[in-house]
Design a protein around this motif. Structure first.
Motif, mmCIF file in Angstrom:
data_model
loop_
_atom_site.group_PDB
_atom_site.id
_atom_site.type_symbol
_atom_site.label_atom_id
_atom_site.label_comp_id
_atom_site.label_asym_id
_atom_site.label_seq_id
_atom_site.Cartn_x
_atom_site.Cartn_y
_atom_site.Cartn_z
ATOM 1 N N PRO A 1 7.633 1.703 -3.089
ATOM 2 C CA PRO A 1 6.585 1.923 -1.817
ATOM 3 C C PRO A 1 5.649 0.680 -1.447
ATOM 4 C CG PRO A 1 6.299 3.492 -3.634
ATOM 5 C CD PRO A 1 7.577 2.510 -4.197
ATOM 6 N N GLU B 1 10.434 7.717 3.896
ATOM 7 C CA GLU B 1 9.255 8.200 4.683
ATOM 8 C C GLU B 1 8.200 7.186 5.251
ATOM 9 O OE1 GLU B 1 7.639 11.886 3.288
ATOM 10 O OE2 GLU B 1 9.515 12.821 2.936
ATOM 11 N N ASP C 1 7.143 5.200 1.581
ATOM 12 C CA ASP C 1 7.649 5.570 0.232
ATOM 13 C C ASP C 1 8.873 6.403 0.334
ATOM 14 O OD1 ASP C 1 6.937 8.265 1.001
ATOM 15 O OD2 ASP C 1 5.299 8.370 -0.450
ATOM 16 N N SER C 2 9.355 7.073 -0.687
ATOM 17 C CA SER C 2 10.868 7.782 -0.624
ATOM 18 C C SER C 2 10.753 8.946 -1.629
ATOM 19 C CB SER C 2 11.787 6.856 -0.971
ATOM 20 O OG SER C 2 13.113 7.220 -1.118
ATOM 21 N N PRO C 3 10.244 9.955 -1.259
ATOM 22 C CA PRO C 3 10.240 10.990 -2.081
ATOM 23 C C PRO C 3 11.927 11.387 -2.572
ATOM 24 C CG PRO C 3 9.138 11.815 -0.359
ATOM 25 C CD PRO C 3 9.763 10.603 0.005
ATOM 26 N N THR D 1 7.042 7.596 -4.832
ATOM 27 C CA THR D 1 6.037 8.124 -3.717
ATOM 28 C C THR D 1 4.795 7.541 -4.337
ATOM 29 O OG1 THR D 1 5.680 10.020 -5.170
ATOM 30 C CG2 THR D 1 7.103 10.379 -3.427
ATOM 31 N N PRO E 1 1.182 8.690 -2.731
ATOM 32 C CA PRO E 1 0.138 9.287 -1.874
ATOM 33 C C PRO E 1 -1.343 8.913 -2.169
ATOM 34 C CG PRO E 1 1.279 11.178 -3.473
ATOM 35 C CD PRO E 1 1.908 9.673 -3.287
#
Length: 216
Positions: free
Chosen positions: A102, A175, A194-196, A201, A203
């Motif tokens: 992230p 994302e 970030d990248s789920p 992630t 948030p």
């Protein structure tokens, strides 16, 4: 627009813990705090993340793969153009880990805005989506542009995902939450990546960063 100079200077005092910025110096970093008195920009980075504000930002883009560059534009020139407007990068892992993590990037787009970039924030967002859609593989808008406010400045936010390709790491779907922020004479673009898919992630860190963003 923004919180005003008085409120910004209160943030600077908090950020520096009473320390004065050296004469002639515009940028100061104190722990997780960053302030730029010329731009009227300040923020608090996520704890433990790496802040980079002084290096050659073109190096940050080395290795990233893009497609459909305009005729006559090579990748090195593209990286220089991107780096020219970058103010700061904040990353969870810094350069120590050769894998996606992230990150947050802050760009300052032209000090003669809006005369040099006519049109609404929504129009600029649509132009950005079209441009990034041409350059980035599998680019898809997840959340359409919507208007809001950040640090008492008008803002348009949208979210997309795309396949991040880099010569040194495995491709991964990321994302990208993008904010276009109108500070009056300045336009800021902030990307929250970030990248789920990869289990990376952030948030809560992104939310705290935006809460701690101060624009005079």
């Amino acid at each position: 627009m923004g919180i005003g100079r008085r409120e910004f200077l209160k943030f600077v005092a908090t950020a520096l813990g009473g320390l004065a910025i050296e004469p002639g110096r515009e940028i100061a970093v104190n722990g997780d705090y960053y302030v730029n008195t010329r731009l009227g920009l300040g923020f608090v980075k996520p704890g433990g993340w790496t802040l980079d504000v002084f290096r050659d930002f073109a190096a940050k883009h080395e290795g990233q793969v893009v497609q459909n560059l305009p005729a006559g534009v090579d990748e090195e020139e593209f990286r220089r153009d991107q780096a020219a407007t970058m103010v700061a990068t904040i990353s969870k892992y810094g350069d120590a880990v050769r894998a996606f993590g992230p990150s947050i990037t802050v760009f300052k787009n032209r000090e003669d805005y809006p005369s040099s970039m006519p049109g609404s924030l929504e129009a600029l967002a649509r132009g950005g989506i079209e441009g990034w859609g041409n350059l980035l593989r599998e680019y898809e808008v997840l959340e359409a542009p919507s208007r809001g406010e950040v640090s008492r400045c008008a803002c348009v936010r949208f979210k997309a995902r795309w396949l991040f390709e880099h010569r040194d790491i495995e491709p991964v779907v990321v994302e990208d939450e993008t904010l276009l922020i109108d500070q009056g004479s300045l336009l800021y673009t902030i990307h929250l990546y970030d990248s789920p898919e990869a289990g990376e992630t952030a948030p809560e860190e992104f939310a705290r960063f935006l809460e701690g963003l101060h624009l005079a």
